[in-house]
Scaffold this motif. Structure first.
Motif, PDB file in Angstrom:
ATOM      1  N   ASP A   4      44.374 -31.028   0.462  1.00  0.00           N
ATOM      2  CA  ASP A   4      43.231 -30.501  -0.257  1.00  0.00           C
ATOM      3  C   ASP A   4      43.586 -30.073  -1.688  1.00  0.00           C
ATOM      4  N   LEU A   5      44.330 -30.902  -2.372  1.00  0.00           N
ATOM      5  CA  LEU A   5      44.724 -30.624  -3.750  1.00  0.00           C
ATOM      6  C   LEU A   5      43.785 -31.369  -4.705  1.00  0.00           C
ATOM      7  N   TYR A   7      39.805 -40.843   0.336  1.00  0.00           N
ATOM      8  CA  TYR A   7      40.386 -39.873  -0.609  1.00  0.00           C
ATOM      9  C   TYR A   7      39.380 -39.550  -1.717  1.00  0.00           C
ATOM     10  N   ALA A   8      38.757 -40.599  -2.281  1.00  0.00           N
ATOM     11  CA  ALA A   8      37.814 -40.404  -3.393  1.00  0.00           C
ATOM     12  C   ALA A   8      36.609 -39.583  -2.924  1.00  0.00           C
ATOM     13  N   GLU A   9      36.128 -39.886  -1.713  1.00  0.00           N
ATOM     14  CA  GLU A   9      34.942 -39.171  -1.236  1.00  0.00           C
ATOM     15  C   GLU A   9      35.258 -37.718  -0.920  1.00  0.00           C
ATOM     16  N   LYS A  10      36.352 -37.496  -0.201  1.00  0.00           N
ATOM     17  CA  LYS A  10      36.654 -36.111   0.197  1.00  0.00           C
ATOM     18  C   LYS A  10      37.075 -35.253  -0.988  1.00  0.00           C
ATOM     19  N   SER A  11      37.842 -35.826  -1.919  1.00  0.00           N
ATOM     20  CA  SER A  11      38.323 -34.997  -3.032  1.00  0.00           C
ATOM     21  C   SER A  11      37.319 -34.988  -4.187  1.00  0.00           C
ATOM     22  N   ASN A  12      36.361 -35.910  -4.119  1.00  0.00           N
ATOM     23  CA  ASN A  12      35.402 -36.073  -5.201  1.00  0.00           C
ATOM     24  C   ASN A  12      36.097 -36.298  -6.549  1.00  0.00           C
ATOM     25  N   ARG A  13      37.220 -36.975  -6.507  1.00  0.00           N
ATOM     26  CA  ARG A  13      37.993 -37.263  -7.713  1.00  0.00           C
ATOM     27  C   ARG A  13      38.048 -38.771  -7.891  1.00  0.00           C
ATOM     28  N   ARG A  14      37.969 -39.196  -9.115  1.00  0.00           N
ATOM     29  CA  ARG A  14      38.142 -40.620  -9.384  1.00  0.00           C
ATOM     30  C   ARG A  14      39.563 -41.045  -9.084  1.00  0.00           C
ATOM     31  N   VAL A  15      39.719 -42.179  -8.452  1.00  0.00           N
ATOM     32  CA  VAL A  15      41.059 -42.711  -8.193  1.00  0.00           C
ATOM     33  C   VAL A  15      41.366 -43.722  -9.304  1.00  0.00           C
ATOM     34  N   THR A  16      42.607 -43.680  -9.780  1.00  0.00           N
ATOM     35  CA  THR A  16      43.011 -44.627 -10.825  1.00  0.00           C
ATOM     36  C   THR A  16      43.711 -45.820 -10.181  1.00  0.00           C
TER      37      THR A  16
END
Ligand code: SF4
Length: 359
Positions: free
Chosen positions: A221-222, A260-269
């Protein structure tokens, strides 16, 4: 007591340092002082710790050590990028790349660190992979690269602000997720606000697609950025370029990345090295659009930096631009990565740190 029996303080948290100072019959507050000297002032010698009593400095030197990687040499690029050759206690060497960014006349730095000595993944185009794998780095050796780099940089630039280094990317030698436990320990150490204090959003972990590690990272959860070294969008070609694909083919990798993208709501590069006549054809662009459009993704295109002895070529600039345009026209969020450090072989896939090689 010889160096091998000494207690390693680099890598200890403040509470671990408290246990240590208590174990040598010293008051707990000494831990706070030590913590500051190690992580804010990147000091490896107890004799430089001016607020410790002289007797204590001697005592510490007898029982403990702070093994910051030893700086051996540097190369500086025309664009200001630096490559440092660092040596660990057992004489193993890694390369660390320091990349400047200037905003409003203020220059701060990103450090690209290594997580292993060599790399077991063996990507076909990579100098590190071609050199084989030697060993995992310990968390303190990973964090030590940031501290040694900051120390050397501060000395050379005559700056001593702790915010000289603001970003850390795990994109040097090695596959970070194959050294998960030490890698993640180092991430927490870098992020500790009383210590090195690099914000989670300023840390990027790059993987060639080690899916088990991506799933573990998700549990932490980082807010760190995940970067995937993609390099091909069909399994047949990716099996050749990134052999880890045989274990985790694209559909499995992409399912983990989506999660990962959905749970962290962060764009993946997604990193994509451009290899002439290998992965820059129209059908490669079409395959990438199909694969990545449904994901919250950024694509970084990296024109290949040729490595002697490896049979890959960098595409001509019109081919690079054409590929970029196909992708943007297809609706992807794409960056053509600014070239950094190519003249000193500090660019992606060029790190080797061979013992016999002049940097
Ligand atoms: S590109 Fe990265 S994962 Fe692949 S061999 Fe090189 S260092 Fe290892």
């Amino acid at each position: 007591m010889n160096g091998q029996n000494k207690i390693e303080l680099l890598g200890m948290s403040q509470s671990e340092l408290e246990d240590f100072v208590t174990s040598i019959s010293e008051p707990k507050f000494r831990a706070r002082q030590l913590y500051k000297w190690i992580y804010q002032k990147q000091t490896a010698s107890f004799y430089e710790m001016s607020d410790l009593p002289r007797d204590l400095r001697y005592k510490l030197d007898e029982v403990a050590q702070i093994s910051l990687p030893r700086f051996l040499k540097q190369r500086v690029s025309r664009d200001g990028t630096r490559k440092f050759l660092l040596e660990m206690n057992d004489k193993k060497r890694v390369e660390t790349v320091i990349i400047p960014q200037t905003h409003d006349k203020n220059t701060q730095y990103t450090v690209c660190i290594s997580s292993q000595v060599g790399c077991p993944v063996g990507c076909a185009f990579c100098a590190t992979g071609a050199g084989g794998f030697q060993r995992n780095l310990q968390a303190y050796e990973i964090v030590g690269q940031v501290l040694s780099s900051r120390r050397e940089l501060a000395k050379r630039l005559k700056r001593n602000d702790t915010e000289l280094i603001t970003n850390v990317v795990y994109m040097g030698m090695g596959e970070p997720l194959l050294n998960y436990d030490e890698m993640i320990k180092s991430v927490y150490m870098l992020n500790e606000h009383k210590g090195i204090n690099i914000g989670q959003r300023h840390i990027t972990i790059s993987t060639a697609g080690e899916v088990t590690g991506i799933k573990k990272l998700l549990q932490e959860d980082l807010q760190v950025t995940l970067a995937i070294s993609l390099h091909a969008c069909d399994n047949e070609l990716r099996n050749e370029l990134v052999p880890l694909n045989k274990k985790y083919p694209l559909e499995i990798l992409l399912a983990a990345v989506r999660e990962y993208a959905e749970k962290s709501n962060r764009r993946v590069t997604f990193e994509y090295v451009l290899l002439d006549e290998v992965n820059t054809r129209k059908k490669d662009a079409e395959a990438m659009i199909k694969l990545l459009k449904p994901i919250l993704a950024n694509v970084n295109l990296i024109p290949y930096n040729e490595v002697s002895g490896l049979n890959f070529k960098r595409p001509a600039s019109n081919r690079i631009n054409q590929f970029y345009q196909w992708l943007t026209a297809g609706g992807l969020n794409v960056t053509l990565r600014e070239e950094r450090g190519t003249d000193i072989e500090a660019a992606c896939g060029q790190l080797a740190a061979k013992k016999d090689r002049q940097m």
